[in-house]
Motif scaffolding. Sequence first.
Motif, PDB file in Angstrom:
ATOM      1  N   ALA A  41       3.182   3.840  -8.196  1.00  0.00           N
ATOM      2  CA  ALA A  41       1.949   3.529  -8.934  1.00  0.00           C
ATOM      3  C   ALA A  41       2.032   3.934 -10.400  1.00  0.00           C
ATOM      4  O   ALA A  41       1.312   3.383 -11.243  1.00  0.00           O
ATOM      5  CB  ALA A  41       0.751   4.210  -8.268  1.00  0.00           C
ATOM      6  N   HIS A  42       2.897   4.870 -10.728  1.00  0.00           N
ATOM      7  CA  HIS A  42       3.002   5.367 -12.102  1.00  0.00           C
ATOM      8  C   HIS A  42       3.819   4.447 -13.000  1.00  0.00           C
ATOM      9  O   HIS A  42       3.832   4.630 -14.221  1.00  0.00           O
ATOM     10  CB  HIS A  42       3.657   6.756 -12.100  1.00  0.00           C
TER      11      HIS A  42
ATOM     12  N   PRO B 184       5.728  10.887   1.137  1.00  0.00           N
ATOM     13  CA  PRO B 184       5.071   9.926   0.236  1.00  0.00           C
ATOM     14  C   PRO B 184       4.643  10.541  -1.094  1.00  0.00           C
ATOM     15  O   PRO B 184       3.458  10.763  -1.342  1.00  0.00           O
ATOM     16  CB  PRO B 184       3.857   9.478   1.058  1.00  0.00           C
ATOM     17  N   GLU B 185       5.605  10.809  -1.944  1.00  0.00           N
ATOM     18  CA  GLU B 185       5.310  11.297  -3.285  1.00  0.00           C
ATOM     19  C   GLU B 185       6.419  10.839  -4.228  1.00  0.00           C
ATOM     20  O   GLU B 185       7.582  10.716  -3.823  1.00  0.00           O
ATOM     21  CB  GLU B 185       5.193  12.819  -3.308  1.00  0.00           C
TER      22      GLU B 185
ATOM     23  N   ARG C 136       6.186  -2.859 -11.388  1.00  0.00           N
ATOM     24  CA  ARG C 136       5.592  -2.928 -10.046  1.00  0.00           C
ATOM     25  C   ARG C 136       5.604  -4.358  -9.511  1.00  0.00           C
ATOM     26  O   ARG C 136       5.828  -4.582  -8.311  1.00  0.00           O
ATOM     27  CB  ARG C 136       4.167  -2.382 -10.079  1.00  0.00           C
ATOM     28  N   VAL C 137       5.370  -5.335 -10.381  1.00  0.00           N
ATOM     29  CA  VAL C 137       5.426  -6.732  -9.953  1.00  0.00           C
ATOM     30  C   VAL C 137       6.835  -7.101  -9.498  1.00  0.00           C
ATOM     31  O   VAL C 137       7.029  -7.785  -8.480  1.00  0.00           O
ATOM     32  CB  VAL C 137       4.963  -7.658 -11.095  1.00  0.00           C
ATOM     33  N   THR C 138       7.835  -6.635 -10.233  1.00  0.00           N
ATOM     34  CA  THR C 138       9.221  -6.918  -9.859  1.00  0.00           C
ATOM     35  C   THR C 138       9.583  -6.261  -8.530  1.00  0.00           C
ATOM     36  O   THR C 138      10.269  -6.860  -7.695  1.00  0.00           O
ATOM     37  CB  THR C 138      10.185  -6.423 -10.957  1.00  0.00           C
ATOM     38  N   ILE C 139       9.112  -5.038  -8.328  1.00  0.00           N
ATOM     39  CA  ILE C 139       9.347  -4.367  -7.049  1.00  0.00           C
ATOM     40  C   ILE C 139       8.696  -5.146  -5.915  1.00  0.00           C
ATOM     41  O   ILE C 139       9.270  -5.291  -4.826  1.00  0.00           O
ATOM     42  CB  ILE C 139       8.811  -2.919  -7.111  1.00  0.00           C
ATOM     43  N   GLY C 140       7.498  -5.681  -6.161  1.00  0.00           N
ATOM     44  CA  GLY C 140       6.842  -6.496  -5.143  1.00  0.00           C
ATOM     45  C   GLY C 140       7.638  -7.742  -4.795  1.00  0.00           C
ATOM     46  O   GLY C 140       7.734  -8.120  -3.622  1.00  0.00           O
TER      47      GLY C 140
ATOM     48  N   ASP D 221       0.830  -1.202   0.000  1.00  0.00           N
ATOM     49  CA  ASP D 221       0.000   0.000   0.000  1.00  0.00           C
ATOM     50  C   ASP D 221       0.868   1.256   0.000  1.00  0.00           C
ATOM     51  O   ASP D 221       0.576   2.237  -0.692  1.00  0.00           O
ATOM     52  CB  ASP D 221      -0.926  -0.010   1.214  1.00  0.00           C
ATOM     53  N   LEU D 222       1.973   1.223   0.758  1.00  0.00           N
ATOM     54  CA  LEU D 222       2.888   2.363   0.781  1.00  0.00           C
ATOM     55  C   LEU D 222       3.730   2.438  -0.498  1.00  0.00           C
ATOM     56  O   LEU D 222       3.999   3.526  -1.006  1.00  0.00           O
ATOM     57  CB  LEU D 222       3.786   2.278   2.011  1.00  0.00           C
ATOM     58  N   TRP D 223       4.126   1.274  -1.024  1.00  0.00           N
ATOM     59  CA  TRP D 223       4.867   1.281  -2.291  1.00  0.00           C
ATOM     60  C   TRP D 223       4.029   1.911  -3.395  1.00  0.00           C
ATOM     61  O   TRP D 223       4.566   2.580  -4.296  1.00  0.00           O
ATOM     62  CB  TRP D 223       5.255  -0.138  -2.708  1.00  0.00           C
TER      63      TRP D 223
END
Length: 248
Positions: free
Chosen positions: A100-101, A129-130, A107-111, A93-95
Motif C-alpha cells: 500500500a505504501h 502481513p507487514e 501498485r497497478v503494475t503489481i496488480g 486485499d492481501l497485496w
Amino acid sequence: MNAFRQVVRSPHFRLGMTDMTGLALGIGAWGLVTGVAMVKAGMGVGMAIVLSLTVFAGSAQLAVLPLMAANAPLWVIWLTATCVNLRFVIFSDLWRTYFAHLPRWHRVTIGYLSGDVIFVGFLQRFPKPEPQAEQVPYFWGAATVLWLAWQVASIVGIVAANEIPLEWGLGFAGVLALLGILMAMLTDRPSWLATVTAGTAAIAAYALPLKLNILLAVVVAVAVGLAAESLEQARKQAHAHSSPGGTP
C-alpha cells in the motif's frame, strides 16, 4: 533508474526468480496451450498476441474462449470472466497489506503481474502481513520469470498454432500443467473444499449449454471457499479464546 538497479541487484530478486523457475515450466505449458487455443478459436494472430500481452490471465482466457467460439452472448462471456477472476479481489486485499505504501503506478503494475502462483510463493516467503524492504525485489524477480515464461510460450503457440496438430494432445498437457500448479496451491481445508466442489459442480452440470457448467462451478466454489474460510477463522478465534492463555 537507480531504484530499478537496486531492485534487480537485490539478492531477493534472484531468490524470487529461483523460487519460480520450476513452476515456470508448468506456466509455459499452460501458456502454449492458451496461445494455440486462441487461434484455433478463430482469433487472428495479431489480436491474440495483443490479448496475451495485455490480459495476462490464462484461466479467464481459457474459460471464455469456448464461449466466444460458440458465439455466446456477451453478457455470458463477461460474467464468466468476472467470476473466474473474483479471486483477485481477495488477492489484492492481501497485496494491499504489503504494497500500500508504493506509488499508484507501481501498485497497478503489481496488480497486472499478480497471479495464483506468485501469490502462493510470495506468502510462503513472507507469511507475516507487514511491509519489508526485500518484498518488492522478490516480487519482481518472481514476476519476471513467470511473465516471460507465459508470454514466450503463449506467443509461440499463437504463431505456430496452425502447424501444431491436435494429435499432439496439447490440451491434455495443459490440463496436467494446471493440475500440477493447482496441487501446489492446495495448502488448507478451504482450498481443498473449494476445489472438490468446483470439480463436482462442473461434472454435474456438464450438460448445460454454452459451457455454463464452468460458470456454475466457479460461483459455487467461490461461495464454498469463502464460507469455509470464515468458519475456519471463527474456529481459530474460538480456540484462541478458550485456550488457557487466551482472552476470556
